[in-house]
Every structure is written in C-alpha cells, then in structure tokens.
Enzyme design. Structure first.
Site, PDB file in Angstrom:
ATOM      1  N   ARG A 197       9.629 -41.035   9.674  1.00 44.29           N
ATOM      2  CA  ARG A 197       9.733 -40.924   8.219  1.00 44.29           C
ATOM      3  C   ARG A 197       8.582 -41.618   7.518  1.00 44.29           C
ATOM      4  NH1 ARG A 197      15.682 -43.300   8.427  1.00 44.29           N
ATOM      5  NH2 ARG A 197      14.537 -44.356  10.070  1.00 44.29           N
ATOM      6  N   SER A 218      20.544 -43.899   7.951  1.00 47.76           N
ATOM      7  CA  SER A 218      21.943 -44.182   8.330  1.00 47.76           C
ATOM      8  C   SER A 218      22.439 -45.511   7.754  1.00 47.76           C
ATOM      9  CB  SER A 218      22.091 -44.236   9.852  1.00 47.76           C
ATOM     10  OG  SER A 218      21.849 -42.984  10.419  1.00 47.76           O
ATOM     11  N   HIS A 247      18.681 -36.288  11.037  1.00 47.09           N
ATOM     12  CA  HIS A 247      18.853 -36.156  12.493  1.00 47.09           C
ATOM     13  C   HIS A 247      19.076 -34.687  12.865  1.00 47.09           C
ATOM     14  CE1 HIS A 247      20.552 -40.499  12.233  1.00 47.09           C
ATOM     15  NE2 HIS A 247      19.315 -40.573  12.697  1.00 47.09           N
TER      16      HIS A 247
END
Ligand code: ADP
Length: 158
Positions: free
Chosen positions: A91, A129, A18
């Site tokens: 990603r 995450s 991030h």
C-alpha cells in the site's frame, strides 16, 4: 508444473484489499493458498477459526483458492504446500520497508520461494485491518471496507 502461491497474513479481518490481491493473484498463479498466520505480536480480534471460516465461505465457489491456518514459519508453510511464490500486497512506502526486510530474510532462508508484490488499487490503499477492528470494537459499520459477500456479524467474537 502447477504455479502455487501462498498469500500469508493475519487477515483480522479479511478486507476488500486482501480480496483484491487474491483475485488478481489468480490471474498469475494456478492456485492461491491463503495462509492465516498466528502473528505473535498482534492480539487477534477474530479467532483463527473465524478468520479461516470467513475466507473459506467467501471463496467457496473458487476451487483454485485454498485457506489454511498455520502456526510455524511462513517459509515452512510454503515448503509444506509446495508453493514457489509468496504473494504480498503493497500500500505505502512503510509497507515496502517492512516487506523488504521480511522478503529478504525469507529469501536468505528459502531462495526457491520468490516473493511477488502487488501494488494495491488506489481505492484500497487506506483499507487496513487494524482500523477495521477499531471501528468494529465500537460497533461501527465497516461494510464499505469488506468484501461485499462477507457478513462479518456471523464471525464476531461473543
Ligand atoms: P500481516 O499481519 O502479515 O501484515 P495483514 O493481514 O495485515 O497481515 O496483511 C496481509 C497482506 O495483505 C500484506 O501483504 C499486506 O500488505 C496486504 N494488505 C493489507 N491490506 C491491504 C490492502 N488494503 N490492499 C492490498 N493489500 C493489503
């Protein structure tokens, strides 16, 4: 006219991936607003206050980055902040499929806001995450996946 981008996400927690997208975004936009959203399909590990605080603390020396919590639609958050761009990181192909649907729906609802996608640096592709949260739950060391200056222990739920 000032170029304003919203970078929306759950940021539960905010990772190295991030951080990289935000810093790269600063090269394209005058201001980047990190929008900490309340994703109703995910039970958060860190409270909204903790997520906002960790990102604010991290970027406290960068006046072009703002951090806000929001609970309404991301397009309404963009509208309120007069953002012309929505920034997202990509990603994998599964990110792409998901992001495509969200961006096309957002485009149909608010065509003035352009979604901009940045390909993750290869070294950040595996940073996620969800996995970071799992490791944290079992007391593992996640420092490798987080921004160097982020002391995650300060924000841990009690
Ligand atoms: P969301 O719940 O909206 O998916 P996330 O916090 O998981 O929120 O992700 C926010 C944004 O950051 C998304 O665009 C996501 O693709 C991107 N992102 C997540 N992890 C990485 C990473 N490791 N590298 C680059 N971008 C990432």
């Amino acid at each position: 006219m000032e170029r304003i981008a919203v970078f929306p996400g759950s940021f539960d927690p905010f990772t190295l991936g991030h951080e990289s997208i935000v810093l790269r975004g600063l090269k394209l936009f005058d201001r980047v607003i990190v929008g900490v959203g309340s994703n109703d399909s995910k039970q958060p590990f860190f409270s909204p206050e903790a997520r906002v605080a960790m990102i604010r603390d991290l970027f406290q020396d960068e006046p072009r980055i703002d951090v806000q919590y929001y609970t309404d639609l991301t397009i309404d958050f963009c509208r309120r902040n007069k953002a012309q761009y929505m920034l997202r990181g990509l990603r994998t192909t599964s990110d792409f499929e998901y992001e495509r649907v969200v961006a096309q729906v957002n485009q149909a609802m608010l065509p003035e806001v352009e979604s901009v996608f940045m390909l993750t640096f290869p070294e950040h592709t595996a940073i996620n995450s969800t996995v970071v949260r799992k490791v944290l739950r079992y007391g593992g060391d996640v420092s490798k996946f987080l921004p160097a200056r982020l002391n995650i222990q300060r924000y841990m739920p009690r």
